[in-house]
Design an enzyme around this catalytic site. Structure first.
Site, PDB file in Angstrom:
ATOM      1  N   LEU A 308       0.838  -1.194   0.000  1.00 61.18           N
ATOM      2  CA  LEU A 308       0.000   0.000   0.000  1.00 61.18           C
ATOM      3  C   LEU A 308       0.882   1.257   0.000  1.00 61.18           C
ATOM      4  CD1 LEU A 308      -2.650   1.599   0.481  1.00 61.18           C
ATOM      5  CD2 LEU A 308      -2.514   0.971   2.884  1.00 61.18           C
ATOM      6  N   GLN A 311       2.387   1.810  -3.429  1.00 59.35           N
ATOM      7  CA  GLN A 311       1.408   2.335  -4.379  1.00 59.35           C
ATOM      8  C   GLN A 311       1.139   3.818  -4.104  1.00 59.35           C
ATOM      9  OE1 GLN A 311       0.149   1.431  -7.114  1.00 59.35           O
ATOM     10  NE2 GLN A 311      -1.435   2.999  -7.318  1.00 59.35           N
ATOM     11  N   GLU A 312       1.138   4.200  -2.833  1.00 58.21           N
ATOM     12  CA  GLU A 312       0.850   5.590  -2.482  1.00 58.21           C
ATOM     13  C   GLU A 312       1.987   6.539  -2.855  1.00 58.21           C
ATOM     14  OE1 GLU A 312      -1.798   7.012  -1.639  1.00 58.21           O
ATOM     15  OE2 GLU A 312      -3.133   5.389  -1.038  1.00 58.21           O
ATOM     16  N   SER A 313       3.202   6.175  -2.492  1.00 55.74           N
ATOM     17  CA  SER A 313       4.282   7.169  -2.611  1.00 55.74           C
ATOM     18  C   SER A 313       5.594   6.598  -3.138  1.00 55.74           C
ATOM     19  CB  SER A 313       4.577   7.748  -1.222  1.00 55.74           C
ATOM     20  OG  SER A 313       5.168   6.738  -0.419  1.00 55.74           O
ATOM     21  N   TYR A 439      -5.795   0.679  -8.763  1.00 59.27           N
ATOM     22  CA  TYR A 439      -5.106   0.841  -7.486  1.00 59.27           C
ATOM     23  C   TYR A 439      -5.039  -0.491  -6.727  1.00 59.27           C
ATOM     24  CZ  TYR A 439      -4.657   2.894  -2.728  1.00 59.27           C
ATOM     25  OH  TYR A 439      -4.286   3.222  -1.468  1.00 59.27           O
TER      26      TYR A 439
END
Ligand code: GLU
Length: 468
Positions: A308, A311-313, A439
């Site tokens: 996660l 995927q975010e940053s 996502y």
């Protein structure tokens, strides 16, 4: 019968009597293989652990062959027990000796195997790929195998195919390794120890992310995968398996499993894979402990939280988006204050708050939704908002899909961008409907890769360093 009840039953039968029962059964005329499974209350399936077949993740045992076998066991009303073999030889020995009822391990139905074993109808078709390393000339046909060092799995369909080619292409230098995983074979080519290896297209698809420099030269053949059984004139178990697999193919079960296990790897292009591998080494180690602590606090697998975070940053604590979300877990100002974050750029705080926020959303999703789907819904809600995720479920139901299945909701969620769908939805237009689907897929891909990287030889050192 559940395993627990069966154990209790055995506890109640005195040991001496159990011996007597065993003797009586042995003296009775041999029951057919199906009857044996039914009276035992357990289907014993032999397999080899691999991301294409059988592995253990946060939710327990899984993998395409495992899920199919579990469906078959359910249909028979018996428990499933997996026995793992290291080599293909051991695997076939397990069914030959009757220690396992069938072998489900991504096995190709080959002429040589069919001489000694019976196969079910095939449940999957794969291409057999000749893999080489970027930079070397691309092999385009069997003639290009001449004079090359080729590594394959001993006893595999690939070894069988090369042996058949030996007359046509006499000077191949073939090394057959006992019990090698597809990952091991790919590593050997990646590190330059061999020119080529042969792997099935499903294994290649799953491993691509770990080996961005490996390419498929050409397809040397096609193979149908099936379950293998001990040769048995009666064939009752094989016939039931046959009926089950035929139905699983016809009603879309197999397609859904293929989608679940392979499709999310497709987003890995060469560029994305290269940066992911690089960041596994140069960024993740600094945050592994934080992910592990957050995982302890929230009950997640740390690798899911790491996926996660990537995927975010891309594990960048200073990441900022034009809409003002910020930090390693890209928290909005509102979420950050709701979760008591004082500094969004502090990676530790960010990871803990992101994990706790995911847990909070997760707990709001109806418990009857089975895992791992409930997690995918939680991630979709984390990304698109709870309301839009709910709208997508309602829409799925209206369209005749199953609102509790992520595979179904994933199909309809992107429609929330279209007026004729969103006008009826409670939370209206969801620009992110399609994005949430991508996502979730990406996170699944990173998660699987992390699970596999953890067991891989290439990254074992990195992973160990992370735990230290
Ligand atoms: N499908 C190939 C075979 O049946 C590969 C199996 C494997 O990698 O375990 O031999």
């Amino acid at each position: 019968m559940s395993a627990l009840i069966r154990q209790l039953k055995y506890l109640l039968i005195p040991a001496a009597l159990m011996g007597a029962v065993a003797i009586t059964t042995a003296m009775q005329p041999a029951a057919g293989p199906l009857e044996r499974v039914l009276s035992r209350g357990e289907l014993v399936v032999a397999t080899r652990a691999a991301p294409t077949t059988y592995y253990v993740d946060q939710y327990g045992e899984t993998g395409l062959d495992f899920e199919l076998a579990a469906g078959f066991a359910r249909e028979l009303g018996v428990d499933l027990r997996i026995v793992e073999a290291g080599t293909l030889d051991e695997l076939f020995q397990l069914i030959h000796s009757g220690k396992a009822d069938l072998a489900a391990a991504g096995l190709s139905i080959t002429p040589q195997r069919s001489r000694s074993f019976d196969f079910s109808t095939s449940y999957q078709t794969v291409d057999e790929k000749v893999i080489y390393r970027l930079g070397a000339p691309r092999p385009r046909g069997v003639e290009d195998l001449s004079g090359k060092r080729i590594v394959v799995l001993a006893g595999s369909s690939h070894a069988e195919r090369l042996a058949l080619l030996a007359e046509e292409v006499p000077d191949m230098d073939i090394v057959a390794l006992e019990g090698a995983s597809a990952e091991r074979l790919l590593t050997l080519v990646d590190e330059g120890h061999f020119d080529y290896t042969l792997v099935d297209s499903n294994a290649y698809a799953i491993h691509r992310a770990l080996f961005p420099e490996l390419m498929s030269g050409f397809d040397i053949g096609q193979a149908r995968l099936g379950w293998a059984f001990r040769r048995d004139a009666e064939g009752s178990l094989r016939h039931s398996a046959q009926r089950y697999l035929t139905r699983a193919k016809a009603d879309g079960t197999v397609a859904r499993l293929e989608e679940r296990f392979y499709s999310h790897q497709e987003h890995f292009n060469l560029y994305a894979a290269r940066s992911f591998i690089r960041h596994l080494d140069d960024r993740l180690p600094q945050y592994t402990q934080a992910f592990m602590d957050a995982a302890d606090a929230t009950g997640y697998d740390w690798r899911l939280l790491a996926a996660l975070g990537y995927q975010e940053s891309m594990w960048d604590p200073d990441a900022v988006s034009p809409t003002g979300v910020r930090g390693l877990m890209m928290l909005t100002l509102r979420t950050a204050s709701e979760m008591g974050v004082t500094d969004r750029t502090d990676p530790y705080e960010s990871i803990h708050a992101g994990a706790a926020y995911l847990r909070k959303i997760h707990d709001r999703i109806p418990e009857r939704i089975a895992e791992p789907d409930r997690t995918w819904f939680a991630l979709a809600a984390y990304n698109a908002g709870f309301g839009h995720m709910e709208d997508a479920r309602v829409l799925t139901q209206r369209m005749g899909g199953d609102p509790d299945s992520w595979a179904d909701v994933e199909k309809y969620m992107p429609l929330l961008r279209q007026a004729r769908y969103y006008e009826q939805a409670r939370h209206g237009y969801a620009s992110g409907g399609g994005q949430a689907v991508i996502y979730v897929r990406a996170i699944k891909g990173y998660y699987d890769t992390l699970v596999w990287a953890g067991t891989s030889e290439r990254h074992t050192r990195t992973m160990l360093a992370m735990v230290d």
